[in-house]
Design an enzyme around this catalytic site. Structure first.
Site, PDB file in Angstrom:
ATOM      1  N   HIS A  37       2.395  55.073  91.051  1.00  0.00           N
ATOM      2  CA  HIS A  37       2.765  55.488  92.788  1.00  0.00           C
ATOM      3  C   HIS A  37       3.047  55.620  93.537  1.00  0.00           C
ATOM      4  CE1 HIS A  37       0.764  50.856  90.660  1.00  0.00           C
ATOM      5  NE2 HIS A  37       0.371  50.908  91.029  1.00  0.00           N
ATOM      6  N   GLY A 157      -4.613  56.388  94.355  1.00  0.00           N
ATOM      7  CA  GLY A 157      -4.904  57.089  92.443  1.00  0.00           C
ATOM      8  C   GLY A 157      -5.882  57.339  92.321  1.00  0.00           C
ATOM      9  N   GLU A 158      -6.309  58.456  91.459  1.00  0.00           N
ATOM     10  CA  GLU A 158      -7.855  58.402  90.460  1.00  0.00           C
ATOM     11  C   GLU A 158      -7.967  57.388  89.562  1.00  0.00           C
ATOM     12  OE1 GLU A 158      -7.796  63.392  90.707  1.00  0.00           O
ATOM     13  OE2 GLU A 158      -9.698  62.828  91.996  1.00  0.00           O
ATOM     14  N   LYS A 159      -6.899  57.007  89.426  1.00  0.00           N
ATOM     15  CA  LYS A 159      -7.548  55.991  88.097  1.00  0.00           C
ATOM     16  C   LYS A 159      -8.435  55.540  88.196  1.00  0.00           C
ATOM     17  CE  LYS A 159      -4.233  53.178  86.589  1.00  0.00           C
ATOM     18  NZ  LYS A 159      -5.447  51.683  86.153  1.00  0.00           N
ATOM     19  N   ASP A 160      -8.505  54.375  89.562  1.00  0.00           N
ATOM     20  CA  ASP A 160      -9.443  53.413  90.163  1.00  0.00           C
ATOM     21  C   ASP A 160     -10.775  54.336  90.835  1.00  0.00           C
ATOM     22  OD1 ASP A 160      -8.673  50.462  89.887  1.00  0.00           O
ATOM     23  OD2 ASP A 160      -6.665  52.077  90.189  1.00  0.00           O
ATOM     24  N   SER A 195      -0.816  52.568  84.197  1.00  0.00           N
ATOM     25  CA  SER A 195      -1.133  51.553  84.677  1.00  0.00           C
ATOM     26  C   SER A 195      -0.465  50.595  84.979  1.00  0.00           C
ATOM     27  CB  SER A 195      -2.187  50.954  83.986  1.00  0.00           C
ATOM     28  OG  SER A 195      -2.544  49.633  84.410  1.00  0.00           O
ATOM     29  N   ARG A 197      -0.726  47.663  84.220  1.00  0.00           N
ATOM     30  CA  ARG A 197      -1.651  46.500  82.974  1.00  0.00           C
ATOM     31  C   ARG A 197      -1.066  47.283  81.640  1.00  0.00           C
ATOM     32  NH1 ARG A 197      -6.424  43.834  84.855  1.00  0.00           N
ATOM     33  NH2 ARG A 197      -6.737  44.016  86.642  1.00  0.00           N
TER      34      ARG A 197
HETATM   35  O1  PAF Z   1      -5.501  49.911  93.918  1.00  0.00           O
HETATM   36  C1  PAF Z   1      -4.623  48.798  94.174  1.00  0.00           C
HETATM   37  O2  PAF Z   1      -3.955  48.656  93.535  1.00  0.00           O
HETATM   38  C2  PAF Z   1      -5.397  47.690  94.574  1.00  0.00           C
HETATM   39  O3  PAF Z   1      -6.581  47.964  95.005  1.00  0.00           O
HETATM   40  C3  PAF Z   1      -5.393  47.740  97.208  1.00  0.00           C
HETATM   41  C4  PAF Z   1      -5.919  49.148  96.765  1.00  0.00           C
HETATM   42  C5  PAF Z   1      -3.467  48.023  96.820  1.00  0.00           C
HETATM   43  C6  PAF Z   1      -6.003  46.843  97.718  1.00  0.00           C
HETATM   44  O4  PAF Z   1      -5.563  45.506  96.873  1.00  0.00           O
END
Ligand code: PAF
Length: 300
Positions: A37, A157-160, A195, A197
């Site tokens: 982040h 972020g490209e992880k998601d 992450s 998590r």
């Molecule tokens: O990627 C995330 O952390 C969430 O899906 C986001 C984009 C902040 C929306 O709640």
């Protein structure tokens, strides 16, 4: 950095910035900040006059209530991390960064939103069918953040990876002229994708988790000479049998949920490398380890 809790206060700050023709960057997060982040915030600070970082655990994107309850909430530590980042980037002054930390009531004053978004094929694969309603919930909160922060650029972020495709589709549907900026995954020294998590992994599971990235990296090498299906099968077999081949602590096992090799833009699974000639191919994985669901990607 200034913390803003009320949507109306964010709107006033944005109005003021717009009156001065300032460019706004938005970094949406659910808090539990890590270096990944921070890299988005740092980039946004370089490219914009004002950066809005939202920290909001969005209940409507969790299709699993237990996951929502377990999601780490570390707001004080998050704000400290942002302040430290500001100190590191010396040119950043306290009025170019807003941390927006609304309550659920502030975000959704009318109660649970009724809006539903559909994204067609990009949401019909991988996470979509496994997490019904998830992407619509993401879209609702992201659109609300777009409306409040009115950014010129938004950083994800490209992880998601699939989330980025969904946001691209959302922007096309709502026709907002916002530049979507996908940012590379930040990894720990041992390769594990950072992450929020990861903090739920036991020390033993944390030690084992880098095998996910190591396997994906090997898969990228195999892609030079193997067919798509063979690479897919090898990744799934390697992780599923990891505990047998390696002496995994406490009998910990990887349980892959999926590994798909898809076109980097359409997200449609490919059967032949040539199918992704134009956009490139990406391998996306979701794997359970020690009760924690981890995701990662590899670009081919
Ligand atoms: O990627 C995330 O952390 C969430 O899906 C986001 C984009 C902040 C929306 O709640």
């Amino acid at each position: 950095m200034k913390q803003v809790i009320k949507a109306a206060d964010l709107e006033s700050a944005v109005k003021e910035a717009k009156a001065k023709n300032l460019e706004i960057g938005l970094v949406p997060t659910m808090g539990a900040l890590h270096e990944g982040h921070l890299s988005l915030i740092e980039r946004a600070l370089k490219e914009n006059d004002l950066v809005v970082v939202s920290l909001f655990v969005n209940p409507i994107q969790f299709n699993n209530k237990e996951d929502l309850a377990k999601y780490p909430r570390t707001i004080e530590a998050d704000l400290e991390l942002i302040k430290k980042l500001e100190l590191k980037i010396k040119n950043s002054c306290s009025d170019n960064l807003l941390a927006f930390t609304p309550t659920v009531e502030e975000m959704y004053p009318q109660g649970e939103p009724k809006e539903v978004y559909h994204f067609g094929p990009v949401e019909e694969v991988m996470e979509g069918p496994r997490r019904p309603g998830h992407f619509s919930g993401v879209a609702v909160v992201v659109r609300r953040l777009f409306d409040l922060a009115q950014p010129k650029r938004a950083y994800f972020g490209e992880k998601d990876y699939q989330q980025i495709a969904v946001i691209r589709s959302l922007l096309a549907q709502i026709k907002y002229p916002i530049e979507l900026i996908p940012c590379p995954i930040v990894r720990a020294d041992d390769g594990l994708a950072l992450s929020s998590r990861n903090m739920r992994l036991s020390p033993e599971a944390r030690a084992m988790a880098p095998a996910i990235n190591a396997t994906l990296e090997q898969a990228a090498e195999m892609a030079e000479y193997e067919e798509v299906d063979d690479v897919k099968e090898w990744v799934l077999d390697t992780l599923s049998s990891y505990h047998e081949v390696n002496d995994s602590p406490n009998g910990l096992k990887f349980e892959p949920e999926y590994f798909e090799i898809v076109d980097a833009i359409t997200l449609q699974p490919i059967e032949d490398w040539d199918e992704a000639k134009e956009n490139g191919a990406v391998g996306c994985i979701a794997v359970w380890l020690d009760g924690v669901r981890l995701i990662d990607i590899v670009k081919f």
